[in-house]
Structures are given as C-alpha cells and as structure tokens.
Design a protein around this motif. Structure first.
Motif, PDB file in Angstrom:
ATOM      1  N   ILE A   1       0.833  -1.197   0.000  1.00 58.93           N
ATOM      2  CA  ILE A   1       0.000   0.000   0.000  1.00 58.93           C
ATOM      3  C   ILE A   1       0.870   1.250   0.000  1.00 58.93           C
ATOM      4  CG2 ILE A   1      -1.653   1.336   1.371  1.00 58.93           C
ATOM      5  CD1 ILE A   1      -2.770  -1.400   2.338  1.00 58.93           C
ATOM      6  N   ALA A   2       1.959   1.223   0.769  1.00 60.14           N
ATOM      7  CA  ALA A   2       2.871   2.375   0.812  1.00 60.14           C
ATOM      8  C   ALA A   2       3.483   2.624  -0.570  1.00 60.14           C
ATOM      9  CB  ALA A   2       3.970   2.127   1.845  1.00 60.14           C
ATOM     10  N   MET A   3       3.826   1.546  -1.266  1.00 65.57           N
ATOM     11  CA  MET A   3       4.378   1.686  -2.619  1.00 65.57           C
ATOM     12  C   MET A   3       3.325   2.268  -3.556  1.00 65.57           C
ATOM     13  SD  MET A   3       7.577   0.698  -2.792  1.00 65.57           S
ATOM     14  CE  MET A   3       7.880   0.105  -4.453  1.00 65.57           C
ATOM     15  N   ALA A   4       2.075   1.810  -3.401  1.00 65.33           N
ATOM     16  CA  ALA A   4       1.004   2.322  -4.249  1.00 65.33           C
ATOM     17  C   ALA A   4       0.772   3.810  -3.985  1.00 65.33           C
ATOM     18  CB  ALA A   4      -0.279   1.529  -3.997  1.00 65.33           C
ATOM     19  N   TYR A   5       0.811   4.207  -2.715  1.00 71.64           N
ATOM     20  CA  TYR A   5       0.676   5.626  -2.368  1.00 71.64           C
ATOM     21  C   TYR A   5       1.768   6.458  -3.029  1.00 71.64           C
ATOM     22  CZ  TYR A   5      -3.029   5.921   1.167  1.00 71.64           C
ATOM     23  OH  TYR A   5      -4.239   5.961   1.812  1.00 71.64           O
ATOM     24  N   PHE A   6       2.974   5.892  -3.067  1.00 75.78           N
ATOM     25  CA  PHE A   6       4.123   6.640  -3.588  1.00 75.78           C
ATOM     26  C   PHE A   6       4.062   6.777  -5.105  1.00 75.78           C
ATOM     27  CE2 PHE A   6       8.536   6.870  -5.151  1.00 75.78           C
ATOM     28  CZ  PHE A   6       8.977   7.990  -4.462  1.00 75.78           C
ATOM     29  N   TYR A   7       3.753   5.668  -5.795  1.00 75.88           N
ATOM     30  CA  TYR A   7       3.791   5.664  -7.252  1.00 75.88           C
ATOM     31  C   TYR A   7       2.457   6.022  -7.900  1.00 75.88           C
ATOM     32  CZ  TYR A   7       8.439   3.564  -7.048  1.00 75.88           C
ATOM     33  OH  TYR A   7       9.765   3.337  -6.815  1.00 75.88           O
ATOM     34  N   SER A   8       1.341   5.720  -7.227  1.00 81.73           N
ATOM     35  CA  SER A   8       0.021   5.988  -7.810  1.00 81.73           C
ATOM     36  C   SER A   8      -0.918   6.575  -6.758  1.00 81.73           C
ATOM     37  CB  SER A   8      -0.578   4.700  -8.397  1.00 81.73           C
ATOM     38  OG  SER A   8       0.292   4.114  -9.343  1.00 81.73           O
ATOM     39  N   PRO A   9      -0.621   7.762  -6.265  1.00 77.75           N
ATOM     40  CA  PRO A   9      -1.453   8.342  -5.199  1.00 77.75           C
ATOM     41  C   PRO A   9      -2.894   8.570  -5.623  1.00 77.75           C
ATOM     42  CG  PRO A   9       0.056   9.978  -6.107  1.00 77.75           C
ATOM     43  CD  PRO A   9       0.473   8.651  -6.660  1.00 77.75           C
ATOM     44  N   SER A  10      -3.137   8.711  -6.931  1.00 78.48           N
ATOM     45  CA  SER A  10      -4.496   8.972  -7.396  1.00 78.48           C
ATOM     46  C   SER A  10      -5.437   7.811  -7.096  1.00 78.48           C
ATOM     47  CB  SER A  10      -4.495   9.246  -8.905  1.00 78.48           C
ATOM     48  OG  SER A  10      -3.999   8.121  -9.626  1.00 78.48           O
ATOM     49  N   VAL A  11      -4.875   6.607  -6.897  1.00 79.01           N
ATOM     50  CA  VAL A  11      -5.688   5.433  -6.596  1.00 79.01           C
ATOM     51  C   VAL A  11      -6.495   5.647  -5.318  1.00 79.01           C
ATOM     52  CG1 VAL A  11      -5.604   2.979  -5.986  1.00 79.01           C
ATOM     53  CG2 VAL A  11      -4.125   3.868  -7.797  1.00 79.01           C
ATOM     54  N   PHE A  12      -5.972   6.456  -4.398  1.00 81.36           N
ATOM     55  CA  PHE A  12      -6.593   6.633  -3.089  1.00 81.36           C
ATOM     56  C   PHE A  12      -7.379   7.942  -2.980  1.00 81.36           C
ATOM     57  CE2 PHE A  12      -2.816   4.000  -2.749  1.00 81.36           C
ATOM     58  CZ  PHE A  12      -3.303   2.886  -2.074  1.00 81.36           C
ATOM     59  N   GLU A  13      -7.497   8.673  -4.079  1.00 75.99           N
ATOM     60  CA  GLU A  13      -8.172   9.960  -4.030  1.00 75.99           C
ATOM     61  C   GLU A  13      -9.687   9.822  -3.887  1.00 75.99           C
ATOM     62  OE1 GLU A  13      -6.973  12.034  -7.519  1.00 75.99           O
ATOM     63  OE2 GLU A  13      -4.951  12.480  -6.770  1.00 75.99           O
ATOM     64  N   ASN A  14     -10.215   8.653  -4.189  1.00 64.56           N
ATOM     65  CA  ASN A  14     -11.666   8.476  -4.195  1.00 64.56           C
ATOM     66  C   ASN A  14     -12.214   7.895  -2.897  1.00 64.56           C
ATOM     67  OD1 ASN A  14     -11.648   9.374  -6.864  1.00 64.56           O
ATOM     68  ND2 ASN A  14     -11.488   7.291  -7.682  1.00 64.56           N
ATOM     69  N   LEU A  15     -11.373   7.755  -1.871  1.00 65.30           N
ATOM     70  CA  LEU A  15     -11.830   7.113  -0.635  1.00 65.30           C
ATOM     71  C   LEU A  15     -13.004   7.842   0.002  1.00 65.30           C
ATOM     72  CD1 LEU A  15      -8.451   6.049   1.044  1.00 65.30           C
ATOM     73  CD2 LEU A  15     -10.099   4.618  -0.173  1.00 65.30           C
ATOM     74  N   GLY A  16     -13.003   9.165  -0.059  1.00 63.49           N
ATOM     75  CA  GLY A  16     -14.110   9.920   0.517  1.00 63.49           C
ATOM     76  C   GLY A  16     -15.426   9.584  -0.167  1.00 63.49           C
ATOM     77  N   MET A  17     -15.416   9.517  -1.504  1.00 63.86           N
ATOM     78  CA  MET A  17     -16.630   9.194  -2.250  1.00 63.86           C
ATOM     79  C   MET A  17     -17.055   7.751  -1.997  1.00 63.86           C
ATOM     80  SD  MET A  17     -16.261  11.184  -5.906  1.00 63.86           S
ATOM     81  CE  MET A  17     -14.587  10.626  -6.287  1.00 63.86           C
ATOM     82  N   ILE A  18     -16.082   6.851  -1.896  1.00 58.65           N
ATOM     83  CA  ILE A  18     -16.413   5.447  -1.617  1.00 58.65           C
ATOM     84  C   ILE A  18     -17.103   5.336  -0.264  1.00 58.65           C
ATOM     85  CG2 ILE A  18     -15.445   3.151  -1.187  1.00 58.65           C
ATOM     86  CD1 ILE A  18     -13.203   3.879  -3.153  1.00 58.65           C
ATOM     87  N   GLY A  19     -16.593   6.071   0.719  1.00 61.00           N
ATOM     88  CA  GLY A  19     -17.198   6.056   2.041  1.00 61.00           C
ATOM     89  C   GLY A  19     -18.621   6.579   2.017  1.00 61.00           C
ATOM     90  N   GLU A  20     -18.870   7.621   1.227  1.00 58.17           N
ATOM     91  CA  GLU A  20     -20.220   8.181   1.130  1.00 58.17           C
ATOM     92  C   GLU A  20     -21.190   7.190   0.501  1.00 58.17           C
ATOM     93  OE1 GLU A  20     -20.180  11.881  -0.894  1.00 58.17           O
ATOM     94  OE2 GLU A  20     -18.739  12.831   0.470  1.00 58.17           O
ATOM     95  N   VAL A  21     -20.740   6.487  -0.539  1.00 59.20           N
ATOM     96  CA  VAL A  21     -21.612   5.560  -1.259  1.00 59.20           C
ATOM     97  C   VAL A  21     -21.896   4.309  -0.436  1.00 59.20           C
ATOM     98  CG1 VAL A  21     -21.754   4.019  -3.259  1.00 59.20           C
ATOM     99  CG2 VAL A  21     -20.977   6.382  -3.547  1.00 59.20           C
ATOM    100  N   THR A  22     -20.872   3.793   0.251  1.00 59.04           N
ATOM    101  CA  THR A  22     -21.002   2.506   0.956  1.00 59.04           C
ATOM    102  C   THR A  22     -21.366   2.642   2.424  1.00 59.04           C
ATOM    103  OG1 THR A  22     -18.643   2.493   1.519  1.00 59.04           O
ATOM    104  CG2 THR A  22     -19.303   1.462  -0.567  1.00 59.04           C
TER     105      THR A  22
END
Length: 389
Positions: free
Chosen positions: A122-143
């Motif tokens: 996950i730390a590697m993903a944050y470093f190389y592809s931070p955009s993957v985690f930009e939608n967490l707020g919307m995911i939380g709202e939907v689910t």
C-alpha cells in the motif's frame, strides 16, 4: 504460478472493460467478422433492447453542460457488478488456498506478517500511484464504510496474491530438497574451469527447482479448479470447497461493497475526465478522424464475443438490469470513444508544447506541468453527482 484460468479471464476482462485502457487483444476464437479462409465478413452489429430507467439523471455537473446517465448507466452498473464478481472470487480463492496451506501442507498463515506485507504494498502504491486513493471519501459516502473498514478492505485486496506466494514458496522449498546443492570447495577461482563448472551446475539446479515447483503449481491448480465451486450470484456463501460451504463473513461483505463502489467511482471519474477533455479537444479541432476508433471498437467487441467465460458472465450480469450482451457492447462505445479522443487530446497538447518551447534549452514549464494546467482548466467547476445511480 497458478494457472487460475477462471480468475485471470475475468480479471483481464475487468482491466479491459472497467478502465477502457490499453490496446485490444485479438481473441483466439474465430470472430464473427471473419469467415473460413480469412475472408472478411460484415462486422458484428449489436441489437439494442435496453431501457434506461432514468437517462436524464445527472452524473457530471459542469459549467459547460451536464453529463447525464443516458450513455453510461448500463456501463456503470455492469462495471460495478463485474467488480462484485471479482471480489467474491478473490475471497473464495483466499479461503480455499488458506485451508490447504493449513490442513494439507501444515503452514499456518501469520496474519501479522500478511498485514505488514500488505502495508508495504500500500505504501508503494501511495508513492507511485497516489491517485488510486483519491476516491476514498466518495467510496465512504456511497457505501457507508468507515475509514478503518475501508483500510481493512484495501488490505484484503492483497490477501489472495500473498497466499499464492506462500504456496509457491512451499513448493520451491520442496523442490530444493529434491535437488540439493552440491558441496562447494572452500575456495573457488572464479576464472578457473572448475569455478565455471560449479556456476553452470548451480544454474542447472536452479532451473530444475523452478520446473519442479512450476509443475507442482500446475497440478495443484488443476485439482483446485475441480474442488472449488464458485457461486457468482451473491448470497451468504461464496460457493463450496471440497463440498463444504465457504461463508461470506461480515468483513468479506464489506470488502465486496468496497471493491464494487471503488470500481464504479473509478469508471465515473474516467467518464468525467473523458467528457471534459473531449470538449476541450473539440474546441481546438472540429474534425476528429474516427476511422481508427471504428476498427478498435470492432476488436473490443470481438474479444468479448470470443471469450465464452466472459460472455456467459456478462449475460448473467446484464440480465440483472433487463439488458443483453448486445446492449452492453453498444454501451461500451461511448467510454471507448472517450479513451480514443483523450489520447488525441494528449497528443495535441504534446505537439502544442513542442512548438511553444522549440529552441528553448530549459523551458519555464515542463510538459507535465503544461498538461496538468490544461487538464485543471478543462475540469474546473465540474463535479460528480448521483454516483450510486
């Protein structure tokens, strides 16, 4: 590695369909656009029957005009359900492999070690592809999932591969026992003939170990495909393994909800960006050559038609929404068009930037900064709404 034919087919399909990225690959099965002897036939023409329950619902609010669900409802609904299928499949795979690791091979999985390994990924993903985690707020709202529950779901997404790697390590260790290393002399002259022979012997040994471990993996995979009966339709069980039901736990259910919402929102973001970049491109160029796109669209359709597993699963999923695979083939057209025109817009920016900075040794603005500014301008004031449909 495992020959997870059933898993890989759908995972590949998800990469193709949900993201609409990459180049279409030709199917190994004969397509309906080709007759015996390689004689070209007419392209496959889908028949539309789907009725959109609310085509005027807004998906993207933007100053230049809203984007509605008219072209995207079926695409988003199917994308979400494919993600549910994949998530349930991952859970079933993890349960089956973990059971075998424990009961067949005597290997107890260290949960803390797994979570540490997942944290590193996950730390590697944050470093190389931070955009993957930009939608967490919307995911939380939907689910309705909490931050901790979403974090657990993200960790869970790494479990299946971790367990497979554990199994692979076990098979490799077994193979190393079968082909023990030869005892080496205390000193070896790396330039001498005996040193060269020792190196070649070790390389040959490693190759034998690899082949033996791969063979064990293949044999296990074939047995696994017979032992696991996966239930894609939902419910409290994921299927059966060796005839015993695999329960869908509360944690597993949250993982499925997370993966489904994440996939739908990622596709919605793709639509938002694609529609707005298309408008930016059209403002620059009124004539877009669609011939290459038509050829690409036909290849995508043929790939789906030629994949029996994918076609059958799409038939089931489309049926949930009163649609057919033909309807879905037509629903793919607009997202694929956005992918095509998005690439054209990026190329236009590159050519524009090159012309503006020609002759400059150190331009004041890098190409990446130039693109980012252009994208920010295109997206300004836009917002995703009604994500759940």
């Amino acid at each position: 590695m495992f020959n997870w034919k059933k898993s890989l087919a759908l995972f590949t399909a998800l990469a193709l369909l949900a993201g609409c990225s990459g180049s279409p690959a030709s199917s190994g099965a004969p397509s309906s656009s080709q007759e015996a002897g390689g004689v070209a036939a007419e392209p496959y023409v889908p028949v539309y029957t789907y009725e959109n329950p609310d085509p005027d619902m807004v998906l993207v609010s933007a100053p230049s005009g809203d984007v509605t669900y008219r072209d995207y409802r079926l695409y988003l609904d199917v994308t979400e359900e494919l993600a549910r299928y994949s998530a349930r499949q991952q859970l079933a795979l993890s349960a089956a492999v973990r059971q075998d690791l424990s009961e067949t091979f005597g290997i107890e999985v260290d949960e803390e070690a797994f979570r540490q390994a997942a944290a590193q990924e996950i730390a590697m993903a944050y470093f190389y592809s931070p955009s993957v985690f930009e939608n967490l707020g919307m995911i939380g709202e939907v689910t309705g999932l909490t931050d901790d529950e979403m974090n657990d779901a993200i960790i869970e997404s790494y479990r299946a591969q971790y367990l497979i790697n554990q199994l692979g390590t076990h098979f490799q260790q077994e193979a190393e026992k079968e082909f023990p290393a030869a005892e080496l002399p205390d000193t070896i002259d790396s330039g001498a003939e005996d040193g060269k022979a020792e190196t070649e012997a070790e390389q040959e040994r490693q190759q034998k170990i690899y082949e033996a471990a791969a063979q064990q993996m293949q044999e296990y995979s074939l047995e696994y495909e017979e032992r696991l009966e996966f239930d894609p339709a939902g419910g409290e069980t994921l299927g059966t393994f060796d005839g015993e039901p695999i329960a869908l736990t509360e944690e597993g259910s949250r993982f499925v909800d997370y993966m489904a919402a994440a996939s739908r929102i990622e596709a919605a973001c793709f639509i938002q960006e694609g529609e707005l970049l298309l408008r930016a491109l059209e403002a620059r160029d009124s004539g877009i050559d669609s011939a290459p796109f038509s050829e690409s669209l036909e290849l995508y359709r043929q790939q789906i038609l030629g994949d029996e597993l994918l076609y059958d699963e799409l038939s089931r999923i489309c049926g949930l929404f009163g649609a057919t695979v033909d309807d879905y083939l037509l629903a793919l057209e607009r997202p694929l068009w956005l992918q095509y025109t998005g690439d054209l817009y990026y190329q236009a920016l590159y050519e524009e930037y090159t012309a503006l900075t020609e002759g400059e040794e150190e331009p004041e603005q890098s190409f990446e900064e130039y693109v980012s500014a252009a994208f920010d301008k295109a997206f300004e004031g836009s917002e995703l709404v009604n994500l759940a449909g």
